[in-house]
Design an enzyme around this catalytic site. Sequence first.
Site, PDB file in Angstrom:
ATOM      1  N   ASP A   1     -12.663  -5.424   7.695  1.00 50.49           N
ATOM      2  CA  ASP A   1     -13.115  -5.609   6.309  1.00 50.49           C
ATOM      3  C   ASP A   1     -13.860  -6.936   6.162  1.00 50.49           C
ATOM      4  O   ASP A   1     -13.793  -7.580   5.131  1.00 50.49           O
ATOM      5  CB  ASP A   1     -11.903  -5.533   5.356  1.00 50.49           C
ATOM      6  CG  ASP A   1     -12.311  -5.412   3.901  1.00 50.49           C
ATOM      7  OD1 ASP A   1     -13.454  -4.984   3.632  1.00 50.49           O
ATOM      8  OD2 ASP A   1     -11.489  -5.738   3.034  1.00 50.49           O
TER       9      ASP A   1
ATOM     10  N   LYS B   1     -20.254  -6.505   7.264  1.00 49.78           N
ATOM     11  CA  LYS B   1     -20.368  -5.129   7.753  1.00 49.78           C
ATOM     12  C   LYS B   1     -21.122  -5.012   9.080  1.00 49.78           C
ATOM     13  O   LYS B   1     -20.833  -4.110   9.863  1.00 49.78           O
ATOM     14  CB  LYS B   1     -20.980  -4.243   6.663  1.00 49.78           C
ATOM     15  CG  LYS B   1     -20.250  -4.373   5.304  1.00 49.78           C
ATOM     16  CD  LYS B   1     -18.716  -4.289   5.406  1.00 49.78           C
ATOM     17  CE  LYS B   1     -18.009  -4.930   4.224  1.00 49.78           C
ATOM     18  NZ  LYS B   1     -16.567  -5.182   4.464  1.00 49.78           N
TER      19      LYS B   1
ATOM     20  N   ASP C   1     -12.993  -0.516   6.220  1.00 49.26           N
ATOM     21  CA  ASP C   1     -13.280  -0.418   4.788  1.00 49.26           C
ATOM     22  C   ASP C   1     -14.790  -0.447   4.554  1.00 49.26           C
ATOM     23  O   ASP C   1     -15.555  -0.892   5.418  1.00 49.26           O
ATOM     24  CB  ASP C   1     -12.604  -1.579   4.039  1.00 49.26           C
ATOM     25  CG  ASP C   1     -12.676  -1.395   2.524  1.00 49.26           C
ATOM     26  OD1 ASP C   1     -12.761  -0.241   2.062  1.00 49.26           O
ATOM     27  OD2 ASP C   1     -12.637  -2.418   1.799  1.00 49.26           O
ATOM     28  N   ASN C   2     -15.193   0.032   3.391  1.00 44.32           N
ATOM     29  CA  ASN C   2     -16.590  -0.062   2.923  1.00 44.32           C
ATOM     30  C   ASN C   2     -17.584   0.630   3.843  1.00 44.32           C
ATOM     31  O   ASN C   2     -18.707   0.156   4.001  1.00 44.32           O
ATOM     32  CB  ASN C   2     -17.006  -1.546   2.774  1.00 44.32           C
ATOM     33  CG  ASN C   2     -16.065  -2.338   1.905  1.00 44.32           C
ATOM     34  OD1 ASN C   2     -15.306  -3.165   2.411  1.00 44.32           O
ATOM     35  ND2 ASN C   2     -16.085  -2.091   0.627  1.00 44.32           N
TER      36      ASN C   2
ATOM     37  N   GLU D   1     -13.843  -0.628  -4.660  1.00 39.26           N
ATOM     38  CA  GLU D   1     -12.823  -1.318  -5.440  1.00 39.26           C
ATOM     39  C   GLU D   1     -13.235  -1.561  -6.894  1.00 39.26           C
ATOM     40  O   GLU D   1     -14.318  -2.076  -7.155  1.00 39.26           O
ATOM     41  CB  GLU D   1     -12.437  -2.654  -4.777  1.00 39.26           C
ATOM     42  CG  GLU D   1     -13.579  -3.576  -4.341  1.00 39.26           C
ATOM     43  CD  GLU D   1     -14.015  -3.378  -2.885  1.00 39.26           C
ATOM     44  OE1 GLU D   1     -13.866  -2.255  -2.356  1.00 39.26           O
ATOM     45  OE2 GLU D   1     -14.509  -4.353  -2.291  1.00 39.26           O
TER      46      GLU D   1
HETATM   47  N1  SAM Z   1      -9.628  -7.799   3.343  1.00 46.26           N
HETATM   48  C1  SAM Z   1      -9.754  -8.505   2.069  1.00 46.26           C
HETATM   49  C2  SAM Z   1      -9.011  -7.745   1.010  1.00 46.26           C
HETATM   50  O1  SAM Z   1      -9.172  -6.512   0.963  1.00 46.26           O
HETATM   51  O2  SAM Z   1      -8.285  -8.343   0.211  1.00 46.26           O
HETATM   52  C3  SAM Z   1     -11.195  -8.691   1.664  1.00 46.26           C
HETATM   53  C4  SAM Z   1     -12.072  -9.320   2.711  1.00 46.26           C
HETATM   54  S1  SAM Z   1     -13.716  -9.683   2.144  1.00 46.26           S
HETATM   55  C5  SAM Z   1     -14.395  -8.093   1.831  1.00 46.26           C
HETATM   56  C6  SAM Z   1     -14.535 -10.195   3.649  1.00 46.26           C
HETATM   57  C7  SAM Z   1     -14.139 -11.560   4.129  1.00 46.26           C
HETATM   58  O3  SAM Z   1     -14.491 -11.681   5.493  1.00 46.26           O
HETATM   59  C8  SAM Z   1     -14.804 -12.720   3.413  1.00 46.26           C
HETATM   60  O4  SAM Z   1     -13.816 -13.562   2.900  1.00 46.26           O
HETATM   61  C9  SAM Z   1     -15.627 -13.431   4.501  1.00 46.26           C
HETATM   62  O5  SAM Z   1     -15.636 -14.835   4.354  1.00 46.26           O
HETATM   63  C10 SAM Z   1     -14.904 -13.005   5.760  1.00 46.26           C
HETATM   64  N2  SAM Z   1     -15.731 -12.902   6.982  1.00 46.26           N
HETATM   65  C11 SAM Z   1     -16.934 -12.301   7.074  1.00 46.26           C
HETATM   66  N3  SAM Z   1     -17.362 -12.285   8.341  1.00 46.26           N
HETATM   67  C12 SAM Z   1     -16.386 -12.872   9.086  1.00 46.26           C
HETATM   68  C13 SAM Z   1     -16.241 -13.138  10.470  1.00 46.26           C
HETATM   69  N4  SAM Z   1     -17.172 -12.764  11.338  1.00 46.26           N
HETATM   70  N5  SAM Z   1     -15.117 -13.774  10.878  1.00 46.26           N
HETATM   71  C14 SAM Z   1     -14.165 -14.134   9.984  1.00 46.26           C
HETATM   72  N6  SAM Z   1     -14.247 -13.892   8.659  1.00 46.26           N
HETATM   73  C15 SAM Z   1     -15.348 -13.272   8.216  1.00 46.26           C
HETATM   74 MG    MG Z   2     -13.642  -4.215   1.685  1.00 45.39          MG
END
Ligand code: SAM
Ligand code: MG
Length: 215
Positions: free
Chosen positions: A141, A144, A169-170, A199
């Site tokens: 998640d 993407k 997800d997504n 969501e």
């Molecule tokens: N899983 C969470 C929830 O459902 O409550 C939501 C996660 S949110 C959609 C995506 C998160 O992934 C963001 O906070 C972003 O900073 C983090 N993120 C994106 N790419 C990443 C990566 N390559 N490594 C670590 N974190 C990452």
């Molecule tokens: Mg998501």
Amino acid sequence: TRTSRPQRILKAVQRKATVGDPQSVITAIDHFCRHREWAMNVGDEKGSILDSVVSEVSPVTVLELGTYCGYSTVRIARLLPPGACVITLEFNPDYAAIARQVIKWSGLEDKVQLVEGASGDWIPWMKEHFGVQAFDLVFLDHWKERYLPDTKLLEECGLIQKGTVLLADNVICPGTPDYLEYVRNSPRYNSHYYRSHLEYTKAEDGLEKSVFLGY
Ligand code: SAM
Ligand code: MG
């Protein structure tokens, strides 16, 4: 100065949720994000699909890619059997700091290892650093375009074994076409789409569950 959305989500938790009660934390975040400010948590509707997959797999080790405020971390950790844990990766230090407090408020800190850093940097160190053999469940998640390269990296690092379940997800919104094409066409995965909604909205989105069948 103005607060950030994650800070406001934490405030909502502190106002509305009971310390040590994960369900009240989930309810407080869902209420805030449905009625006040949309946020990128998996949310209540897809969250119940996530819950059923966690319960069905009954994992000992879970990897979550993308923590944000810790909403899905709390959902997952509250369903884990004794002795099991979730390692969750977040590369934004401000989000990680909020998530730590949300997880603590839920009373689930013993079941959660929050790791600050990028997935591509951390995945190769999972065995060495956390003594993980392989993951039973991986919840994807994060951003993407990382779903596919990180899945291949997990495979190369031996962290996916026969029976490992990937839950992404997504897959429709914002969408992960290269990942979907990979898991749906690979003979090594048995893949299934769970239709739902983005969501806190009525737009179609869903989760893709892919079971690794072995090499
Ligand atoms: N899983 C969470 C929830 O459902 O409550 C939501 C996660 S949110 C959609 C995506 C998160 O992934 C963001 O906070 C972003 O900073 C983090 N993120 C994106 N790419 C990443 C990566 N390559 N490594 C670590 N974190 C990452
Ligand atoms: Mg998501």
